[in-house]
Motif scaffolding. Structure first.
Motif, mmCIF file in Angstrom:
data_model
loop_
_atom_site.group_PDB
_atom_site.id
_atom_site.type_symbol
_atom_site.label_atom_id
_atom_site.label_comp_id
_atom_site.label_asym_id
_atom_site.label_seq_id
_atom_site.Cartn_x
_atom_site.Cartn_y
_atom_site.Cartn_z
ATOM 1 N N CYS A 1 0.811 -1.169 -0.231
ATOM 2 C CA CYS A 1 -0.020 -0.132 -0.105
ATOM 3 C C CYS A 1 0.671 1.305 0.077
ATOM 4 O O CYS A 1 0.029 2.308 -0.186
ATOM 5 N N VAL B 1 -3.427 -1.922 -8.146
ATOM 6 C CA VAL B 1 -4.190 -2.022 -6.853
ATOM 7 C C VAL B 1 -3.087 -2.175 -5.604
ATOM 8 O O VAL B 1 -1.977 -2.515 -5.868
ATOM 9 N N LEU B 2 -3.526 -1.722 -4.674
ATOM 10 C CA LEU B 2 -2.589 -1.583 -3.234
ATOM 11 C C LEU B 2 -3.100 -2.865 -2.187
ATOM 12 O O LEU B 2 -4.374 -2.685 -2.048
ATOM 13 N N SER C 1 -3.958 -2.495 2.434
ATOM 14 C CA SER C 1 -4.420 -1.245 2.707
ATOM 15 C C SER C 1 -4.594 -0.669 3.803
ATOM 16 O O SER C 1 -4.562 0.683 4.365
ATOM 17 N N LEU D 1 -3.211 6.535 0.884
ATOM 18 C CA LEU D 1 -3.862 5.869 0.085
ATOM 19 C C LEU D 1 -4.131 6.505 -1.187
ATOM 20 O O LEU D 1 -3.992 6.236 -2.227
ATOM 21 N N CYS E 1 -2.734 5.995 -4.967
ATOM 22 C CA CYS E 1 -3.678 5.646 -5.964
ATOM 23 C C CYS E 1 -3.314 6.630 -7.119
ATOM 24 O O CYS E 1 -3.554 6.496 -8.496
ATOM 25 N N ILE F 1 -8.031 -0.356 -3.736
ATOM 26 C CA ILE F 1 -7.399 -1.085 -2.418
ATOM 27 C C ILE F 1 -7.977 -2.272 -2.062
ATOM 28 O O ILE F 1 -9.300 -2.751 -2.457
ATOM 29 N N ASP G 1 -8.308 -4.965 0.850
ATOM 30 C CA ASP G 1 -8.618 -5.328 2.560
ATOM 31 C C ASP G 1 -7.913 -6.817 2.706
ATOM 32 O O ASP G 1 -8.657 -7.553 2.992
ATOM 33 N N ARG H 1 -11.431 5.821 3.464
ATOM 34 C CA ARG H 1 -10.446 5.718 2.308
ATOM 35 C C ARG H 1 -10.963 5.785 1.148
ATOM 36 O O ARG H 1 -10.276 6.354 -0.034
ATOM 37 N N ILE I 1 -9.756 8.566 -1.828
ATOM 38 C CA ILE I 1 -9.128 8.067 -3.223
ATOM 39 C C ILE I 1 -9.869 8.640 -4.418
ATOM 40 O O ILE I 1 -9.525 9.023 -5.445
#
Length: 344
Positions: A118, A141-142, A145, A153, A157, A170, A172, A185, A189
């Motif tokens: 992330c 994609v992170l 996160s 974040l 992004c 993101i 989870d 979040r 973003i």
């Protein structure tokens, strides 16, 4: 439609059952299993069906698990089964390479997700560029996160988008979020980028569907889910439940719910020994913020070293371990065992 009627809000569903689900079966799905689910998902009209080793292209290894099939074998099998759905793949730099991306697109991958921890979006620049050059749809994609703030974040992004990602979002990865965490979040973003935003949930705290709804309400446009929640530990957002809930809420997905239920039955019968459940260890994994894919090695290591897996998960969470650091599980377990002996 009357002049005052509004069109139902649309959401794009991305289905990584045949990639993320691999974590639950040690990456051992065979051709018949891949083909059966891909055909059922295609019949249901799922927009994107993702396939591959659980950790993505190029990740099959002794360290994190050898897959039964090679990447080309998996992609070829699924591509042949899809007539309407697009095929997706996933790659994390360090496991996969540019050559893996070129091979995947040549074998029919339409959507390519490049993943990074992330706070490390900068590692994706080269590979996102390759995906764009190849003409596939590029997502950034992170992972894990929950380890970053909403502002961090959003910044990461924005970097992904600047590198050419056509959608960003993101994961989870530990199933750690509550809906309010997701809302803050995703809101940050969405305000930072001009491309669609993705949310990928895990169900360790039983919040995956609620978190996915929170993501949509905060402005996300692409939501991930797997059949029966097939995935590591407590599993992913359960796809058929998600689509049913979204239908009740007035969203449109373009998915035939009855055929989606049939696809979920195929997954239950052919892919998994049993559907994922939120057991004690999965719950603790979510609380500790540890990658869900660590469940099996944590249990094995805890048994071998004579430590409580709950203690081991919390210790790993304190060290903020991430996927790819499986070797630390044994190190931390031995430290806990040594500390317990000294305390006697």
């Amino acid at each position: 439609m009357t002049p005052h009627a509004q069109a139902a809000p649309q959401v794009l569903i991305h289905d990584p059952t045949l990639r993320d689900g691999h974590h639950a079966v040690r990456h051992q799905l065979d051709r018949d299993q891949l083909r059966a689910y891909a055909a059922a998902a295609d019949a249901a009209g799922i927009p994107v069906v993702e396939v591959g080793h659980g950790n993505g292209l190029g990740a099959s290894s002794l360290q994190i698990g050898r897959a039964k099939l090679t990447d080309p074998e998996m992609l070829t099998t699924v591509r042949e089964a899809l007539t309407r759905s697009r095929m997706g793949v996933f790659m994390a730099p360090g496991w996969g390479t540019g050559d893996d991306l070129r091979a995947a697109v040549a074998l029919g991958a339409d959507v390519v997700r490049i993943a990074a921890h992330c706070t490390e979006a900068d590692v994706t620049e080269r590979h996102l560029g390759i995906v764009r050059e190849l003409g596939a749809e590029a997502h950034g994609v992170l992972l894990m996160s929950h380890m970053a703030t909403p502002a961090q974040l959003a910044k990461q992004c924005a970097l992904l988008a600047s590198f050419g990602a056509q959608a960003v979002g993101i994961f989870d990865s530990a199933g750690h979020y509550l809906p309010a965490d997701v809302t803050t979040r995703i809101t940050a973003i969405v305000a930072a980028v001009d491309v669609p935003v993705i949310f990928h949930g895990h169900n360790n705290l039983g919040m995956a569907v609620a978190n996915s709804v929170a993501a949509l309400q905060a402005g996300a446009a692409i939501i991930d889910g797997t059949a029966r929640g097939f995935g590591a530990g407590a599993g992913n957002t359960q796809l058929e439940v998600l689509v049913a809930v979204l239908d009740r809420m007035g969203y449109t997905t373009g998915i035939d719910l009855r055929r989606l239920l049939a696809a979920a039955d195929v997954a239950h019968e052919h892919l998994m020994p049993a559907p994922p459940i939120i057991d004690s260890v999965s719950l603790v994994s979510g609380l500790a913020g540890v990658f869900s894919g660590f469940k099996t090695p944590v249990l094995a290591t805890a048994s071998r070293e004579g430590v409580d897996p709950v203690d081991l998960f919390f210790a790993l969470g304190e060290r903020q371990v991430v996927a790819g650091q499986e070797d630390l599980i044994g190190t931390v377990a031995r430290q806990l065992a040594a500390s317990a002996r000294e305390a006697r």
